[in-house]
Motif scaffolding. Structure first.
Motif, PDB file in Angstrom:
ATOM      1  N   LEU A   1       0.719  -1.201   0.057  1.00 32.65           N
ATOM      2  CA  LEU A   1       0.161   0.473  -0.093  1.00 32.65           C
ATOM      3  C   LEU A   1       0.812   1.170   0.415  1.00 32.65           C
ATOM      4  O   LEU A   1       0.650   2.149  -0.815  1.00 32.65           O
ATOM      5  N   ASP A  98      -9.130  11.901   0.445  1.00 29.36           N
ATOM      6  CA  ASP A  98      -9.446   9.527   0.288  1.00 29.36           C
ATOM      7  C   ASP A  98     -10.464   9.330  -0.146  1.00 29.36           C
ATOM      8  O   ASP A  98     -11.813  10.521  -0.659  1.00 29.36           O
ATOM      9  N   SER A 149      -9.226   8.715  -8.037  1.00 25.59           N
ATOM     10  CA  SER A 149      -7.846   7.534  -7.929  1.00 25.59           C
ATOM     11  C   SER A 149      -7.234   7.923  -8.499  1.00 25.59           C
ATOM     12  O   SER A 149      -6.399   6.582  -8.351  1.00 25.59           O
ATOM     13  N   SER A 153      -3.548   5.242  -4.073  1.00 28.13           N
ATOM     14  CA  SER A 153      -2.947   3.350  -4.070  1.00 28.13           C
ATOM     15  C   SER A 153      -3.808   2.552  -3.541  1.00 28.13           C
ATOM     16  O   SER A 153      -4.112   2.056  -3.630  1.00 28.13           O
ATOM     17  N   HIS A 154      -4.674   3.488  -2.695  1.00 26.42           N
ATOM     18  CA  HIS A 154      -5.608   3.099  -1.596  1.00 26.42           C
ATOM     19  C   HIS A 154      -6.310   3.782  -1.269  1.00 26.42           C
ATOM     20  O   HIS A 154      -6.545   5.134  -2.098  1.00 26.42           O
ATOM     21  N   ILE A 155      -7.128   3.631  -0.415  1.00 26.64           N
ATOM     22  CA  ILE A 155      -8.419   4.222   0.382  1.00 26.64           C
ATOM     23  C   ILE A 155      -8.198   5.570   0.492  1.00 26.64           C
ATOM     24  O   ILE A 155      -8.585   7.117  -0.008  1.00 26.64           O
ATOM     25  N   HIS A 157      -3.987   6.586   1.120  1.00 26.06           N
ATOM     26  CA  HIS A 157      -2.919   6.214   0.688  1.00 26.06           C
ATOM     27  C   HIS A 157      -2.320   6.694  -0.614  1.00 26.06           C
ATOM     28  O   HIS A 157      -2.938   6.417  -1.672  1.00 26.06           O
ATOM     29  N   ASN A 159      -0.503   7.570  -3.803  1.00 25.37           N
ATOM     30  CA  ASN A 159       0.501   7.071  -5.315  1.00 25.37           C
ATOM     31  C   ASN A 159       1.139   7.990  -5.696  1.00 25.37           C
ATOM     32  O   ASN A 159       1.580   9.175  -4.709  1.00 25.37           O
TER      33      ASN A 159
END
Length: 177
Positions: A1, A98, A149, A153-155, A157, A159
């Motif tokens: 993640l 997020d 998006s 990289s995650h809900i 976090h 990227n």
């Protein structure tokens, strides 16, 4: 993640080394994943200031939503004042975004994040310290037609692309000579 080499602390070091190739620089991460500002304030002197930092970044707003504005503000003030008393320069960071805010659509998440971002901006003004406005950078990206998006990289976090937006905000405070 979380890819540490593509997260903003490492990318900041890379950017600083590009600007100041012959300077002795170090970026020390004392963060603990998922930690809020109260927990950070509790260990700030012993685990942050012990490194004798020239510059301290404070970035807890995303995790402070559960804490609430009043408690978060008290903790941020404690850290800011300790860093300034020590003689460090301070850069406050507004939160990145997020997907929970978008997916849940709940007032707690969609309303609280902007309130925390605004509180961080106000604290920067109150103390006359630097502000890296990650929230504004994310908002600008979205206003230009980008998707959230693209930056995560995650809900919750970022990227590499999301972290690069944060680094651009931070590097504004380190002008090339």
């Amino acid at each position: 993640l979380i890819d540490a080499l593509n997260a903003y602390p490492h990318l900041l070091l890379v950017g600083l080394k590009e600007r100041f190739a012959h300077a002795a620089l170090n970026v020390i991460v004392t963060a603990i994943g998922g930690e809020n500002s109260e927990a950070g304030a509790a260990r700030f002197t012993e685990e942050v200031l012990c490194h004798r930092p020239d510059v301290v970044t404070i970035d807890y707003a995303l995790n402070d939503r559960e804490l609430g504005l009043a408690r978060a503000e008290a903790a941020w003030r404690q850290m800011i004042e300790a860093a300034l008393d020590y003689g460090s320069k301070v850069i406050l960071l507004t939160p990145t975004h997020d997907l929970l805010t978008v997916r849940r659509g709940e007032p707690k998440w969609s309303v609280e994040l902007p309130k925390h971002a605004e509180q961080v901006r106000r604290l920067a003004t109150d103390y006359g310290v630097a502000l890296a406005d990650s929230d504004a950078a994310f908002q600008h990206y979205l206003a230009q037609g980008g998707e959230l998006s693209d930056l995560l990289s995650h809900i919750n976090h970022p990227n590499k692309a999301g972290h690069q937006l944060v680094v651009r905000e931070l590097l504004r405070w380190f002008p090339a000579q």
